[in-house]
Design a protein around this motif. Structure first.
Motif, mmCIF file in Angstrom:
data_model
loop_
_atom_site.group_PDB
_atom_site.id
_atom_site.type_symbol
_atom_site.label_atom_id
_atom_site.label_comp_id
_atom_site.label_asym_id
_atom_site.label_seq_id
_atom_site.Cartn_x
_atom_site.Cartn_y
_atom_site.Cartn_z
ATOM 1 N N ILE A 19 0.840 -1.189 0.000
ATOM 2 C CA ILE A 19 0.000 0.000 0.000
ATOM 3 C C ILE A 19 0.877 1.240 0.000
ATOM 4 C CG2 ILE A 19 -1.683 1.325 1.344
ATOM 5 C CD1 ILE A 19 -2.833 -1.369 2.304
ATOM 6 N N VAL A 20 0.561 2.179 -0.876
ATOM 7 C CA VAL A 20 1.247 3.467 -0.938
ATOM 8 C C VAL A 20 0.888 4.239 0.327
ATOM 9 C CG1 VAL A 20 1.404 5.647 -2.208
ATOM 10 C CG2 VAL A 20 1.184 3.477 -3.465
ATOM 11 N N LYS A 21 1.888 4.715 1.052
ATOM 12 C CA LYS A 21 1.661 5.399 2.335
ATOM 13 C C LYS A 21 1.787 6.915 2.185
ATOM 14 C CE LYS A 21 1.373 1.598 4.801
ATOM 15 N NZ LYS A 21 0.098 1.028 5.006
ATOM 16 N N PRO A 25 3.518 11.290 -3.034
ATOM 17 C CA PRO A 25 2.851 12.204 -3.968
ATOM 18 C C PRO A 25 1.877 11.510 -4.931
ATOM 19 C CG PRO A 25 5.206 12.061 -4.466
ATOM 20 C CD PRO A 25 4.979 11.321 -3.183
ATOM 21 N N ARG A 26 2.009 10.204 -5.110
ATOM 22 C CA ARG A 26 1.071 9.489 -5.992
ATOM 23 C C ARG A 26 -0.358 9.544 -5.470
ATOM 24 N NH1 ARG A 26 4.077 3.864 -6.377
ATOM 25 N NH2 ARG A 26 4.547 4.500 -4.240
ATOM 26 N N LEU A 27 -0.516 9.762 -4.144
ATOM 27 C CA LEU A 27 -1.858 9.851 -3.566
ATOM 28 C C LEU A 27 -2.566 11.147 -3.960
ATOM 29 C CD1 LEU A 27 -1.036 8.459 -0.016
ATOM 30 C CD2 LEU A 27 -2.289 7.286 -1.851
ATOM 31 N N ARG A 28 -1.840 12.069 -4.565
ATOM 32 C CA ARG A 28 -2.427 13.357 -4.969
ATOM 33 C C ARG A 28 -2.580 13.464 -6.478
ATOM 34 N NH1 ARG A 28 -1.392 17.744 -0.657
ATOM 35 N NH2 ARG A 28 -1.723 16.462 1.175
ATOM 36 N N LEU A 49 -9.166 -6.319 -3.257
ATOM 37 C CA LEU A 49 -9.989 -6.879 -2.193
ATOM 38 C C LEU A 49 -9.122 -7.588 -1.153
ATOM 39 C CD1 LEU A 49 -12.808 -7.447 -1.013
ATOM 40 C CD2 LEU A 49 -12.867 -9.508 -2.445
ATOM 41 N N ASP A 50 -8.187 -8.423 -1.613
ATOM 42 C CA ASP A 50 -7.286 -9.133 -0.693
ATOM 43 C C ASP A 50 -6.459 -8.149 0.134
ATOM 44 O OD1 ASP A 50 -8.190 -11.548 -1.758
ATOM 45 O OD2 ASP A 50 -6.442 -11.823 -3.061
ATOM 46 N N THR A 51 -5.954 -7.108 -0.520
ATOM 47 C CA THR A 51 -5.126 -6.108 0.152
ATOM 48 C C THR A 51 -5.945 -5.322 1.166
ATOM 49 O OG1 THR A 51 -3.717 -5.958 -1.815
ATOM 50 C CG2 THR A 51 -3.588 -4.129 -0.241
ATOM 51 N N MET A 52 -7.161 -4.933 0.782
ATOM 52 C CA MET A 52 -8.040 -4.170 1.673
ATOM 53 C C MET A 52 -8.386 -4.987 2.917
ATOM 54 S SD MET A 52 -11.874 -2.814 0.934
ATOM 55 C CE MET A 52 -12.506 -4.498 1.019
ATOM 56 N N ILE A 60 -10.949 0.610 -0.894
ATOM 57 C CA ILE A 60 -9.594 0.804 -1.420
ATOM 58 C C ILE A 60 -9.706 1.144 -2.900
ATOM 59 C CG2 ILE A 60 -9.216 -1.624 -2.045
ATOM 60 C CD1 ILE A 60 -6.312 -1.285 -0.924
ATOM 61 N N THR A 61 -8.729 1.896 -3.387
ATOM 62 C CA THR A 61 -8.668 2.241 -4.804
ATOM 63 C C THR A 61 -7.379 1.696 -5.397
ATOM 64 O OG1 THR A 61 -7.471 4.317 -4.469
ATOM 65 C CG2 THR A 61 -9.898 4.420 -4.380
ATOM 66 N N ALA A 62 -7.330 1.593 -6.714
ATOM 67 C CA ALA A 62 -6.092 1.172 -7.374
ATOM 68 C C ALA A 62 -4.928 2.112 -7.036
ATOM 69 C CB ALA A 62 -6.314 1.048 -8.876
ATOM 70 N N PRO A 63 -5.139 3.445 -6.966
ATOM 71 C CA PRO A 63 -4.013 4.304 -6.572
ATOM 72 C C PRO A 63 -3.435 3.992 -5.188
ATOM 73 C CG PRO A 63 -5.672 5.627 -7.670
ATOM 74 C CD PRO A 63 -6.274 4.249 -7.455
ATOM 75 N N HIS A 64 -4.213 3.413 -4.292
ATOM 76 C CA HIS A 64 -3.688 3.024 -2.983
ATOM 77 C C HIS A 64 -2.584 1.979 -3.098
ATOM 78 C CE1 HIS A 64 -7.512 4.620 -1.040
ATOM 79 N NE2 HIS A 64 -6.545 5.200 -0.353
ATOM 80 N N VAL A 65 -2.552 1.237 -4.221
ATOM 81 C CA VAL A 65 -1.486 0.245 -4.429
ATOM 82 C C VAL A 65 -0.565 0.673 -5.568
ATOM 83 C CG1 VAL A 65 -2.798 -1.661 -3.409
ATOM 84 C CG2 VAL A 65 -2.899 -1.280 -5.898
ATOM 85 N N GLY A 66 -0.594 1.965 -5.893
ATOM 86 C CA GLY A 66 0.324 2.499 -6.890
ATOM 87 C C GLY A 66 -0.074 2.299 -8.334
ATOM 88 N N VAL A 67 -1.342 1.946 -8.586
ATOM 89 C CA VAL A 67 -1.832 1.734 -9.947
ATOM 90 C C VAL A 67 -2.775 2.881 -10.293
ATOM 91 C CG1 VAL A 67 -3.122 0.201 -11.490
ATOM 92 C CG2 VAL A 67 -1.636 -0.766 -9.709
ATOM 93 N N SER A 68 -2.425 3.664 -11.296
ATOM 94 C CA SER A 68 -3.227 4.842 -11.656
ATOM 95 C C SER A 68 -4.390 4.454 -12.560
ATOM 96 C CB SER A 68 -2.346 5.888 -12.348
ATOM 97 O OG SER A 68 -3.116 7.037 -12.645
ATOM 98 N N ARG A 69 -5.382 3.785 -11.960
ATOM 99 C CA ARG A 69 -6.592 3.396 -12.692
ATOM 100 C C ARG A 69 -7.796 3.699 -11.814
ATOM 101 N NH1 ARG A 69 -5.703 -2.165 -15.487
ATOM 102 N NH2 ARG A 69 -7.341 -1.419 -16.847
#
Length: 178
Positions: A19-21, A25-28, A49-52, A60-69
């Motif tokens: 998870i991106v913490k 800056p990717r969270l913005r 789902l597994d990560t959440m 959870i969103t894809a950006p939370h794991v570093g995927v810009s979708r």
């Protein structure tokens, strides 16, 4: 149970992504729209789902794991309630608002009260690309607004006053050092 549309994916284990913490800056950054509805998208939804669940969290969103979708997974109750929302957007929001305690898998241990619309109507696509709408109120409405904000590059603490935001960030930084 996997989010609707993920049932075809069979694995013996689970995939938990990093998870991106905060304050990464990717969270913005605003996430890119999804245009391909394939097995890769279903696998990403399952990984989310597994990560959440491991975090733990309820959204959870894809950006939370570093995927810009523009992909969101929510599970507010039992395993059967897991849902995936692709390219969600708010069509309507009530004038009535509610206060709700929010946090993020990207800033574990930190929460604060945020004012949100009490009801929303969203449009989204399912994992097969079918267009859908959903009306939500209460916690589900809050979750939709929170996660769509994240897809738009608005991290939840940006909804706080500068004073509250700064205090929360300092507490989080201190927690990370200990």
């Amino acid at each position: 149970m996997r989010p609707a549309g993920c049932d075809a994916r069979r694995r013996t284990g689970v995939t938990i992504r990093a998870i991106v913490k905060f304050p990464d800056p990717r969270l913005r950054l605003a996430a890119e729209p999804v245009s391909v509805f394939d097995q890769g998208l279903r696998e990403l939804a399952t990984d989310l789902l597994d990560t959440m669940r491991a975090a733990p969290g309820i959204g959870i969103t894809a950006p939370h794991v570093g995927v810009s979708r523009r992909l969101v997974v929510l599970q507010l109750e039992g395993p059967e309630s897991a849902r995936a929302y692709v390219n969600p957007r708010i069509l309507w929001a009530s004038e009535e608002t509610i206060m709700h305690t929010e946090g993020s898998v990207s800033m574990p241990g930190m929460t604060d009260e945020i004012r949100r619309h009490a009801q929303v109507r969203i449009a989204y696509r399912d994992l097969d690309g079918a267009e859908r709408t959903e009306e939500a109120e209460g916690l589900l409405a809050v979750c939709h607004q929170h996660e769509i904000d994240q897809l738009d590059g608005i991290f939840w603490i940006q909804r706080l006053s500068k004073l509250k935001r700064d205090r929360l960030a300092k507490r989080y930084e201190k927690l990370q050092r200990s």
